[in-house]
Every structure is written in C-alpha cells, then in structure tokens.
Write a protein that holds these residues in place. Structure first.
Motif, PDB file in Angstrom:
ATOM      1  N   LYS A  86     113.392  55.038   4.244  1.00 40.47           N
ATOM      2  CA  LYS A  86     112.352  54.095   3.840  1.00 40.47           C
ATOM      3  C   LYS A  86     112.885  53.074   2.836  1.00 40.47           C
ATOM      4  CE  LYS A  86     109.261  55.861   6.456  1.00 40.47           C
ATOM      5  NZ  LYS A  86     108.675  55.112   7.590  1.00 40.47           N
ATOM      6  N   CYS A  87     113.770  53.515   1.943  1.00 39.89           N
ATOM      7  CA  CYS A  87     114.347  52.577   0.975  1.00 39.89           C
ATOM      8  C   CYS A  87     115.219  51.535   1.676  1.00 39.89           C
ATOM      9  CB  CYS A  87     115.156  53.338  -0.072  1.00 39.89           C
ATOM     10  SG  CYS A  87     114.145  54.260  -1.259  1.00 39.89           S
ATOM     11  N   VAL A  88     115.967  51.969   2.685  1.00 36.38           N
ATOM     12  CA  VAL A  88     116.773  51.025   3.464  1.00 36.38           C
ATOM     13  C   VAL A  88     115.860  50.048   4.199  1.00 36.38           C
ATOM     14  CG1 VAL A  88     118.363  50.796   5.413  1.00 36.38           C
ATOM     15  CG2 VAL A  88     118.736  52.587   3.703  1.00 36.38           C
ATOM     16  N   SER A  89     114.783  50.575   4.784  1.00 33.16           N
ATOM     17  CA  SER A  89     113.824  49.713   5.476  1.00 33.16           C
ATOM     18  C   SER A  89     113.198  48.709   4.512  1.00 33.16           C
ATOM     19  CB  SER A  89     112.721  50.558   6.127  1.00 33.16           C
ATOM     20  OG  SER A  89     113.246  51.402   7.128  1.00 33.16           O
ATOM     21  N   LEU A  90     112.906  49.173   3.296  1.00 30.35           N
ATOM     22  CA  LEU A  90     112.334  48.279   2.286  1.00 30.35           C
ATOM     23  C   LEU A  90     113.322  47.170   1.932  1.00 30.35           C
ATOM     24  CD1 LEU A  90     110.089  47.567   0.287  1.00 30.35           C
ATOM     25  CD2 LEU A  90     111.090  49.219  -1.310  1.00 30.35           C
ATOM     26  N   ARG A  91     114.591  47.530   1.825  1.00 30.57           N
ATOM     27  CA  ARG A  91     115.619  46.518   1.534  1.00 30.57           C
ATOM     28  C   ARG A  91     115.676  45.487   2.656  1.00 30.57           C
ATOM     29  NH1 ARG A  91     121.271  45.939   2.452  1.00 30.57           N
ATOM     30  NH2 ARG A  91     122.303  44.782   0.765  1.00 30.57           N
ATOM     31  N   TRP A  92     115.624  45.948   3.906  1.00 35.68           N
ATOM     32  CA  TRP A  92     115.622  45.018   5.036  1.00 35.68           C
ATOM     33  C   TRP A  92     114.403  44.103   4.990  1.00 35.68           C
ATOM     34  CZ3 TRP A  92     116.807  49.283   9.198  1.00 35.68           C
ATOM     35  CH2 TRP A  92     118.174  49.594   9.158  1.00 35.68           C
ATOM     36  N   LEU A  93     113.253  44.685   4.639  1.00 37.64           N
ATOM     37  CA  LEU A  93     112.029  43.890   4.570  1.00 37.64           C
ATOM     38  C   LEU A  93     112.135  42.817   3.495  1.00 37.64           C
ATOM     39  CD1 LEU A  93     109.062  43.445   5.458  1.00 37.64           C
ATOM     40  CD2 LEU A  93     108.411  45.094   3.680  1.00 37.64           C
ATOM     41  N   LEU A  94     112.670  43.184   2.341  1.00 39.08           N
ATOM     42  CA  LEU A  94     112.805  42.213   1.257  1.00 39.08           C
ATOM     43  C   LEU A  94     113.825  41.136   1.608  1.00 39.08           C
ATOM     44  CD1 LEU A  94     112.682  44.633  -1.819  1.00 39.08           C
ATOM     45  CD2 LEU A  94     110.834  43.226  -0.871  1.00 39.08           C
ATOM     46  N   GLN A  95     114.871  41.511   2.342  1.00 37.01           N
ATOM     47  CA  GLN A  95     115.838  40.518   2.803  1.00 37.01           C
ATOM     48  C   GLN A  95     115.205  39.582   3.830  1.00 37.01           C
ATOM     49  OE1 GLN A  95     119.006  43.071   4.217  1.00 37.01           O
ATOM     50  NE2 GLN A  95     120.176  42.877   2.309  1.00 37.01           N
ATOM     51  N   LEU A  96     114.334  40.151   4.670  1.00 37.66           N
ATOM     52  CA  LEU A  96     113.626  39.338   5.658  1.00 37.66           C
ATOM     53  C   LEU A  96     112.729  38.323   4.963  1.00 37.66           C
ATOM     54  CD1 LEU A  96     112.752  38.855   8.646  1.00 37.66           C
ATOM     55  CD2 LEU A  96     111.037  40.652   8.306  1.00 37.66           C
ATOM     56  N   GLY A  97     112.087  38.769   3.891  1.00 37.07           N
ATOM     57  CA  GLY A  97     111.188  37.895   3.147  1.00 37.07           C
ATOM     58  C   GLY A  97     109.768  38.004   3.665  1.00 37.07           C
ATOM     59  N   ILE A  98     108.833  38.198   2.753  1.00 34.79           N
ATOM     60  CA  ILE A  98     107.426  38.291   3.131  1.00 34.79           C
ATOM     61  C   ILE A  98     106.782  36.931   2.905  1.00 34.79           C
ATOM     62  CG2 ILE A  98     105.225  39.417   2.647  1.00 34.79           C
ATOM     63  CD1 ILE A  98     106.770  41.864   1.734  1.00 34.79           C
ATOM     64  N   PRO A  99     106.309  36.293   3.965  1.00 40.04           N
ATOM     65  CA  PRO A  99     105.726  34.952   3.809  1.00 40.04           C
ATOM     66  C   PRO A  99     104.466  34.966   2.953  1.00 40.04           C
ATOM     67  CG  PRO A  99     105.316  35.802   6.020  1.00 40.04           C
ATOM     68  CD  PRO A  99     106.262  36.762   5.362  1.00 40.04           C
ATOM     69  N   ILE A 100     104.305  33.929   2.169  1.00 42.61           N
ATOM     70  CA  ILE A 100     103.120  33.774   1.325  1.00 42.61           C
ATOM     71  C   ILE A 100     102.276  32.638   1.891  1.00 42.61           C
ATOM     72  CG2 ILE A 100     102.272  33.232  -0.987  1.00 42.61           C
ATOM     73  CD1 ILE A 100     104.904  34.320  -2.084  1.00 42.61           C
ATOM     74  N   PRO A 101     100.999  32.881   2.187  1.00 47.64           N
ATOM     75  CA  PRO A 101     100.153  31.808   2.730  1.00 47.64           C
ATOM     76  C   PRO A 101     100.078  30.629   1.767  1.00 47.64           C
ATOM     77  CG  PRO A 101      99.064  33.948   2.911  1.00 47.64           C
ATOM     78  CD  PRO A 101     100.265  34.147   2.039  1.00 47.64           C
ATOM     79  N   SER A 102     100.089  29.435   2.317  1.00 53.70           N
ATOM     80  CA  SER A 102      99.959  28.252   1.474  1.00 53.70           C
ATOM     81  C   SER A 102      98.519  28.106   1.009  1.00 53.70           C
ATOM     82  CB  SER A 102     100.375  27.004   2.256  1.00 53.70           C
ATOM     83  OG  SER A 102      99.473  26.777   3.328  1.00 53.70           O
ATOM     84  N   ARG A 103      98.315  27.352  -0.045  1.00 49.06           N
ATOM     85  CA  ARG A 103      96.965  27.178  -0.585  1.00 49.06           C
ATOM     86  C   ARG A 103      96.078  26.402   0.372  1.00 49.06           C
ATOM     87  NH1 ARG A 103      96.683  25.345  -6.695  1.00 49.06           N
ATOM     88  NH2 ARG A 103      94.504  25.855  -6.219  1.00 49.06           N
ATOM     89  N   GLY A 104      96.702  25.730   1.321  1.00 47.87           N
ATOM     90  CA  GLY A 104      95.924  24.979   2.292  1.00 47.87           C
ATOM     91  C   GLY A 104      95.544  25.784   3.513  1.00 47.87           C
ATOM     92  N   SER A 105      95.918  27.105   3.531  1.00 48.42           N
ATOM     93  CA  SER A 105      95.593  27.947   4.674  1.00 48.42           C
ATOM     94  C   SER A 105      94.095  28.156   4.760  1.00 48.42           C
ATOM     95  CB  SER A 105      96.296  29.303   4.550  1.00 48.42           C
ATOM     96  OG  SER A 105      97.695  29.136   4.534  1.00 48.42           O
ATOM     97  N   GLU A 106      93.645  28.573   5.940  1.00 45.56           N
ATOM     98  CA  GLU A 106      92.221  28.792   6.170  1.00 45.56           C
ATOM     99  C   GLU A 106      91.666  29.794   5.165  1.00 45.56           C
ATOM    100  OE1 GLU A 106      89.225  30.343   9.717  1.00 45.56           O
ATOM    101  OE2 GLU A 106      91.358  30.052  10.102  1.00 45.56           O
ATOM    102  N   GLY A 107      90.586  29.446   4.516  1.00 41.73           N
ATOM    103  CA  GLY A 107      89.947  30.340   3.561  1.00 41.73           C
ATOM    104  C   GLY A 107      90.513  30.236   2.161  1.00 41.73           C
ATOM    105  N   VAL A 108      91.582  29.440   1.979  1.00 42.40           N
ATOM    106  CA  VAL A 108      92.184  29.277   0.657  1.00 42.40           C
ATOM    107  C   VAL A 108      91.994  27.834   0.230  1.00 42.40           C
ATOM    108  CG1 VAL A 108      94.286  29.444  -0.707  1.00 42.40           C
ATOM    109  CG2 VAL A 108      93.894  31.041   1.183  1.00 42.40           C
ATOM    110  N   PRO A 109      91.329  27.590  -0.891  1.00 47.96           N
ATOM    111  CA  PRO A 109      91.081  26.204  -1.301  1.00 47.96           C
ATOM    112  C   PRO A 109      92.375  25.477  -1.621  1.00 47.96           C
ATOM    113  CG  PRO A 109      90.475  27.736  -3.048  1.00 47.96           C
ATOM    114  CD  PRO A 109      90.753  28.563  -1.827  1.00 47.96           C
ATOM    115  N   ALA A 110      92.501  24.271  -1.129  1.00 47.80           N
ATOM    116  CA  ALA A 110      93.685  23.459  -1.406  1.00 47.80           C
ATOM    117  C   ALA A 110      93.624  22.926  -2.826  1.00 47.80           C
ATOM    118  CB  ALA A 110      93.761  22.304  -0.409  1.00 47.80           C
ATOM    119  N   ALA A 111      94.789  22.580  -3.351  1.00 48.98           N
ATOM    120  CA  ALA A 111      94.845  22.050  -4.718  1.00 48.98           C
ATOM    121  C   ALA A 111      94.174  20.689  -4.784  1.00 48.98           C
ATOM    122  CB  ALA A 111      96.299  21.946  -5.145  1.00 48.98           C
TER     123      ALA A 111
END
Length: 218
Positions: A193-218
């Motif tokens: 699981k720790c190796v899998s976690l390292r792979w996941l962090l290397q892959l990068g978890i996308p963060i929704p932009s503030r302009g995404s649906e349901g998120v108020p834009a700046a």
C-alpha cells in the motif's frame, strides 16, 4: 458492457445515496455489526468467523448487484468503503479481545494484536486514502482506476488485489494460528500500500479549478 465508457465514467444525473446496492451495503453492515456485538458478548470465535463471512459475502453481493443493475454511483462507492472498514474494525478488534488459537496451532494467539494492528492501519488509513483518490477523476469507483493508472489498479482493485487485501489475511491467520506469519502478511500488505501511495503521489491528484461546476469562480 462492463468496460464501456458509459459504465466507467460517472454520470451526475444518476448520483443518489439510496440504490439497491447501497441498501444491501447498509443491511449487510448492520447484520455484521450485530454479529460482532454478539460474538463479543458470547466470547465466541465461531460468531466472529460468521461475521467475517457475512462481511465478505455481503461486500461481494452489493458490488455485483450494482454492476448487474447498472446502479454504480460514486456515493455508493464511498458508502461501501466506509461500511467495509466499520465491519472490519469491529470484527478484528473482537479477535484481539478473544485471542483465539488457530486450526494448525491451537495455542492462544496472545500477541494477535500486533498483526491486526498493522493490518488495520494499512486498511483503514492508507488503503482508505488510496480508495478515495478515485474521486479526483470522473470515474464511478476504484474498480475503474485502470483507465487512470493500470499498475495501481492491478495492485489494489483487481480481483487478486482485493482478495489479498481482504480475506487472505484473516483466513491465513486463523487457519495457521501463527502470529509471526500474520505479522509478515500484514507488513507485506502495508509495504504494498505504501508503494501504491508513492505511485499515486507521483501520478498527482488533480485539483478542480475554481471555475468548475458547483465551485464559484474568483
């Protein structure tokens, strides 16, 4: 079809908490918890084993129902994860309290808390984080993570990966009665699981932009 884009990717229009699959999840969790409580009251390893079987079979049934009835939702996937860990925690803590013997070695497993503690940390913390990561992508559940990263999927949510991380640990521990073997398996799962976690962090978890649906834009 199970591998079609319509099945893989989430559809906001069908997202809801209560489906046939989630109802099965809630029911099997309630039954499992009732069995775990009775097992503690009766100090019964037999009831713990019945609870584990109920948990594993119920977890399989709700997933198959969701796919068969085409009612897989992201809400349902998260509910399933939480209920799995609630059931698992209740039953494994019961094993620590009972300190049973195994079928091969019937000596009481006095130090059974060591492998179970390692396993619960792996399953309830690291694996939970890995499993929730699918929410960062528009897929219905971790079962379809192969479209994001096949290597992480194979190690964690393929049929073999799921079997290794769920029933195998308890079955081997209870059959053998060897704490050292259970500890080795728990540590191996933790490393995986720790190796899998390292792979996941290397892959990068996308963060929704503030302009995404349901998120108020700046």
């Amino acid at each position: 079809m199970a591998g079609s884009p319509d099945r893989i990717y989430a559809d906001p229009s069908v997202e809801r908490l209560f489906t046939g699959a989630t109802i099965i999840t809630f029911v099997r969790t309630a039954i499992t918890l009732a069995i775990a409580v009775w097992a503690a009251y009766d100090a019964s390893l037999t009831w713990i084993v019945i609870g584990l079987v109920t948990y594993w079979v119920g977890d399989s049934i709700d997933g198959e129902w969701a796919r068969w009835r085409d009612c897989e939702t992201r809400m349902g996937a998260v509910v399933d994860m939480m209920c799995d860990r609630l059931s698992c925690g209740a039953l494994y803590v019961g094993l620590i309290w009972l300190q049973p013997g195994g079928w091969i070695s019937d000596e009481p497993m006095t130090w059974i808390g060591i492998p179970i503690g390692i396993y619960l940390f792996e399953f309830m913390v690291i694996d939970m984080y890995l499993s929730l990561a699918f929410l960062a992508w528009p897929i219905r559940s971790p079962n379809y993570f192969h479209v994001i990263d096949r290597r992480i999927y194979l190690w964690n949510w393929s049929r073999i990966g799921k079997a290794a991380n769920s029933g195998a640990f308890a079955v081997i521990l209870l059959v053998s009665g060897w704490v050292w073997l259970g500890t080795l398996i728990a540590v191996a799962l933790l490393v995986l699981k720790c190796v899998s976690l390292r792979w996941l962090l290397q892959l990068g978890i996308p963060i929704p932009s503030r302009g995404s649906e349901g998120v108020p834009a700046a």
